[in-house]
Scaffold this active site. Structure first.
Site, short mmCIF file in Angstrom:
data_model
loop_
_atom_site.label_atom_id
_atom_site.label_comp_id
_atom_site.label_asym_id
_atom_site.label_seq_id
_atom_site.Cartn_x
_atom_site.Cartn_y
_atom_site.Cartn_z
N TRP A 1 -27.48 66.99 -34.62
CA TRP A 1 -28.16 66.07 -33.71
C TRP A 1 -29.60 65.92 -34.20
O TRP A 1 -30.28 66.93 -34.42
CB TRP A 1 -28.17 66.58 -32.27
CG TRP A 1 -29.10 65.74 -31.42
CD1 TRP A 1 -28.88 64.46 -31.02
CD2 TRP A 1 -30.41 66.10 -30.95
NE1 TRP A 1 -29.99 63.99 -30.32
CE2 TRP A 1 -30.94 64.98 -30.26
CE3 TRP A 1 -31.19 67.25 -31.05
CZ2 TRP A 1 -32.20 64.98 -29.67
CZ3 TRP A 1 -32.45 67.26 -30.46
CH2 TRP A 1 -32.94 66.13 -29.77
N GLU B 1 -23.77 64.01 -33.12
CA GLU B 1 -24.05 63.82 -31.70
C GLU B 1 -25.04 62.67 -31.48
O GLU B 1 -26.16 62.69 -31.99
CB GLU B 1 -24.65 65.13 -31.14
CG GLU B 1 -25.01 65.08 -29.66
CD GLU B 1 -25.63 66.40 -29.18
OE1 GLU B 1 -25.96 67.27 -30.01
OE2 GLU B 1 -25.80 66.54 -27.96
N LYS C 1 -27.21 59.90 -28.83
CA LYS C 1 -28.01 60.02 -27.61
C LYS C 1 -28.51 58.63 -27.23
O LYS C 1 -28.68 57.77 -28.09
CB LYS C 1 -29.18 60.97 -27.87
CG LYS C 1 -29.96 61.35 -26.65
CD LYS C 1 -30.79 62.60 -26.88
CE LYS C 1 -31.61 62.92 -25.65
NZ LYS C 1 -32.23 64.23 -25.70
N ASP D 1 -22.09 64.71 -25.65
CA ASP D 1 -22.99 65.41 -24.73
C ASP D 1 -23.01 64.60 -23.45
O ASP D 1 -23.36 63.41 -23.45
CB ASP D 1 -24.39 65.52 -25.35
CG ASP D 1 -25.35 66.34 -24.50
OD1 ASP D 1 -25.40 66.13 -23.27
OD2 ASP D 1 -26.07 67.19 -25.06
N HIS E 1 -25.94 62.34 -22.59
CA HIS E 1 -26.44 61.42 -23.61
C HIS E 1 -25.95 59.99 -23.47
O HIS E 1 -25.90 59.25 -24.46
CB HIS E 1 -26.10 61.96 -25.00
CG HIS E 1 -26.94 63.13 -25.40
ND1 HIS E 1 -27.01 63.62 -26.68
CD2 HIS E 1 -27.77 63.91 -24.66
CE1 HIS E 1 -27.84 64.65 -26.72
NE2 HIS E 1 -28.30 64.85 -25.50
N HIS F 1 -20.67 68.85 -25.34
CA HIS F 1 -21.86 69.52 -24.84
C HIS F 1 -21.88 69.22 -23.35
O HIS F 1 -22.35 68.17 -22.92
CB HIS F 1 -23.14 68.97 -25.50
CG HIS F 1 -23.44 69.59 -26.82
ND1 HIS F 1 -24.59 69.38 -27.52
CD2 HIS F 1 -22.71 70.47 -27.57
CE1 HIS F 1 -24.57 70.09 -28.63
NE2 HIS F 1 -23.44 70.75 -28.70
N ASP G 1 -31.50 62.81 -19.33
CA ASP G 1 -30.84 63.95 -19.97
C ASP G 1 -31.57 65.23 -19.57
O ASP G 1 -32.14 65.93 -20.40
CB ASP G 1 -30.87 63.74 -21.49
CG ASP G 1 -30.16 64.85 -22.25
OD1 ASP G 1 -29.20 65.41 -21.70
OD2 ASP G 1 -30.57 65.14 -23.38
N ASP H 1 -30.61 68.05 -18.46
CA ASP H 1 -29.97 69.33 -18.78
C ASP H 1 -29.98 70.31 -17.62
O ASP H 1 -30.29 71.49 -17.79
CB ASP H 1 -30.61 69.94 -20.04
CG ASP H 1 -30.25 69.14 -21.29
OD1 ASP H 1 -29.06 69.08 -21.61
OD2 ASP H 1 -31.16 68.56 -21.91
N ASP I 1 -24.37 72.63 -22.88
CA ASP I 1 -25.73 72.30 -23.34
C ASP I 1 -26.61 71.96 -22.15
O ASP I 1 -26.71 70.80 -21.75
CB ASP I 1 -25.68 71.13 -24.34
CG ASP I 1 -27.05 70.86 -24.95
OD1 ASP I 1 -27.97 71.67 -24.71
OD2 ASP I 1 -27.20 69.86 -25.66
C1 LIG Z 1 -30.97 71.89 -27.88
C2 LIG Z 1 -30.52 70.48 -27.80
O1 LIG Z 1 -30.38 70.09 -26.51
C3 LIG Z 1 -29.26 70.17 -28.47
O2 LIG Z 1 -29.25 70.65 -29.74
C4 LIG Z 1 -28.82 68.73 -28.61
O3 LIG Z 1 -27.43 68.87 -28.66
C5 LIG Z 1 -29.20 67.81 -27.50
O4 LIG Z 1 -28.39 67.61 -26.66
C6 LIG Z 1 -30.48 67.12 -27.45
O5 LIG Z 1 -30.62 66.34 -26.32
MN LIG Z 2 -26.35 68.25 -26.82
#
Ligand SMILES: C[C@H](O)[C@H](O)[C@@H](O)C(=O)CO
Ligand SMILES: [Mn+2]
Length: 418
Positions: free
Chosen positions: A186, A225, A227, A258, A261, A285, A293, A295, A325
Site C-alpha cells: 500500500w 491495496e 484507497k 480494506d 478504503h 483489512h 478511514d 480505523d 487494520d
Molecule cells: C498501517 C496502514 O493502515 C496500512 O498499512 C494500510 O493498509 C492502510 O490501510 C492505510 O490506510
Molecule cells: Mn489497510
C-alpha cells in the site's frame, strides 16, 4: 462463566440449528481453521522501531492518547501474546517493515534485509503463528506525497528498492514457516489539490510495480491495496480502486480490500464475488470507517457481517486472507485488539451458520417471502451459544469474561508504561 451453562446453551443451539439443516460441529471445526492475521500496529499506534523522529505520515492518523502504548519490540510481542491468549483459535501476525528487529541501529528502508526479521520468525514459531508482511512507505523523510509514483528517479528508485527488499523478506518468512507469507503493498501516493497529470503518476506507479514484481517467488504472495483518499491527499489517489483492480486482473495479483478504503456508501461485500472472478485471492483489512478511514475498532456491524456472508456464499473461504487494520489509541489497546478480532470471528461464525441450502432453494423456486423470512429469523438464532462453546473449547474467556483479563493486564503491565 459457568461451563455447565455454556454447554447446556450450546446443546440447545445445536438442536435449533440442526432443525434448519446446519451442523454446528462442522462450523466449529471450520472456525478452528479460520485464521486472522493480527496487525502488529494496533499495539503501538503505527510507530515501529526505526530511530526516525518524524510523526505518522502518509495520510493516516491515530487519535487518542490512552496510556500503555507498547514502546519496544519486547512490549509489542508481550501485548500480542496477551491479545492472542484472549482470542480463540490460532492466528497469524501481520508485520509492517518498520517493526524490524533493528536493535537500535539505523537501517534505512532501502537497506533492510531478512536478517532484521529473523527474531520475528523465531518468535512466531515459538508462538505458533505465521507471518504476513507489508512494505512501509509512510513516516519517512522520503515519503512526501509520492513514493512509487514519484517523477524524481532518486526517490522513486529508493521506494522500488525498499519494496523489492520487502518481497525478499516475505519470501524468507514464507520459506521458514512452510506457508506463503502474504505481502501487502500500500502506498499513499496522491495529491492534496487537483492534478492535471493523473495519467503520468499512474504510468509511473504501473512501471514501478512491474519492476518490483519482476522477480518471481515461491513462498510469498503479493497483494495490492487501493484507497479513496488520505488526509492531506484528498483530491487524487494514484493507486485508486480502478487502478489496482485492473492491474491485479491483468497480472494475477491478489487484491487487498480494506473496508475503510471506499466511498462511505459503497459495499465492500459486493466486491467479493465480482473480484474473485478475475483475481486469484483476496486479502482483507477489516476495519471500521467512521465518516473517513478512521480505523475504529472492528465490531459486528452490518458491513462486516455482509462481507463475511459474501465470502461464505461465494464458497471462497480458502481464497481469502483475513487481516485486520485498525488502530485506536483512545481506549485500552489490548482490549481493542481483542474486541475487533472476536467481532471478526463472530461475523464469520454467523456467516458459516447460515442455512444457505434452504435459502438457495427458496430463491431457485422464486419464494421471495420465504427467503426474506429465513434471513430475518437467522439473525436471532442462538449463534452466540456456538461462539461461547468455541471459546470454551479453546480455553479462552467466554463472553465478557475477557474484560477482567484485559483490566488485569492493564493494572499489572501497561499502566506501568509511561
Ligand atoms: C498501517 C496502514 O493502515 C496500512 O498499512 C494500510 O493498509 C492502510 O490501510 C492505510 O490506510
Ligand atoms: Mn489497510
Amino acid at each position: 462463566m459457568k461451563e455447565e451453562l455454556i454447554t447446556k446453551a450450546y446443546e440447545i443451539a445445536k438442536e435449533r440449528y440442526a432443525e434448519i439443516g446446519v451442523d454446528t460441529e462442522k462450523v466449529i471445526a471450520q472456525m478452528q481453521d479460520f485464521h486472522l492475521s493480527l496487525h502488529c500496529w494496533q499495539t503501538d499506534d503505527v510507530i515501529g522501531f526505526e530511530n526516525l523522529t518524524g510523526s505518522l505520515s502518509g495520510g493516516i492518523a491515530t487519535t487518542g492518547n490512552y496510556p500503555g502504548r507498547a514502546r519496544n519490540i519486547d512490549e509489542v510481542r508481550m501485548d500480542i501474546e496477551k491479545a492472542k491468549s484472549l482470542i480463540p483459535g490460532t492466528h497469524r501476525l501481520n508485520l509492517h517493515e518498520i517493526y524490524g528487529d533493528f536493535k537500535g541501529k539505523s537501517v534505512d528502508r532501502d537497506e533492510v534485509t531478512p536478517e532484521y526479521f529473523l527474531s520475528w520468525i523465531e518468535w512466531a514459531k515459538e508462538n505458533n503463528m505465521k507471518l504476513d508482511f507489508n512494505s512501509t512507505s509512510f513516516s519517512h523523510p522520503k515519503s512526501g506525497n509520492l513514493t512509487l509514483a514519484n517523477p524524481d528517479d532518486g526517490i522513486r528508485n529508493f521506494w522500488i528498492e525498499h519494496t523489492k527488499r520487502c518481497r525478499a523478506i516475505a519470501e524468507e518468512m514464507g520459506k521458514a514457516q512452510g506457508d506463503p507469507c502474504i505481502m501487502n503493498v500500500w502506498v499513499h501516493d496522491g495529491s492534496k489539490d487537483m492534478t492535471v497529470n493523473k495519467l503520468k503518476y499512474r504510468e509511473l506507479l504501473k512501471a514501478s510495480l512491474d519492476d518490483i514484481f519482476a522477480t518471481k517467488y515461491d513462498n510469498m504472495k503479493d497483494c495490492i491495496e487501493s484507497k479513496v483518499f488520505g488526509i492531506g491527499l484528498e483530491s487524487y489517489t494514484v493507486g485508486s480502486n480502478d487502478f489496482y483492480t485492473a492491474y491485479a486482473a491483468q497480472t494475477g495479483k491478489m487484491i487487498t480490500l480494506d473496508t475503510g478504503h471506499f466511498h462511505p456508501t459503497e459495499s465492500v461485500a459486493d466486491k467479493v464475488s465480482a473480484m474473485l472472478l478475475y483475481v486469484p485471492e483476496l486479502m482483507l483489512h477489516v476495519s471500521r470507517p467512521i465518516r473517513w478511514d478512521s480505523d475504529h475498532v472492528t465490531i459486528m456491524d452490518d458491513p462486516t457481517m455482509d462481507l463475511f456472508n459474501e465470502i461464505v456464499r461465494a464458497g471462497a473461504l480458502d481464497r481469502v486472507h483475513y487481516g485486520l487494520d485498525y488502530f485506536d489509541a483512545s481506549i485500552n489497546r489490548i482490549g481493542a485488539y481483542v474486541i475487533g478480532s472476536r467481532a471478526a470471528q463472530k461475523c464469520m461464525l454467523r456467516a458459516l451458520l447460515e442455512p444457505l441450502a434452504t435459502l438457495r432453494k427458496y430463491e431457485d423456486e422464486g419464494k421471495g417471502f420465504e427467503r426474506l423470512a429465513l434471513l430475518e429469523e437467522e439473525k436471532a438464532l442462538p449463534w452466540n451459544a456456538v461462539y461461547d462453546e468455541f471459546c470454551l473449547r479453546n480455553n479462552v474467556p467466554v463472553g465478557q469474561d475477557f474484560i477482567a483479563e484485559v483490566e488485569k493486564y492493564e493494572n499489572d503491565v501497561t499502566s506501568k508504561r509511561n
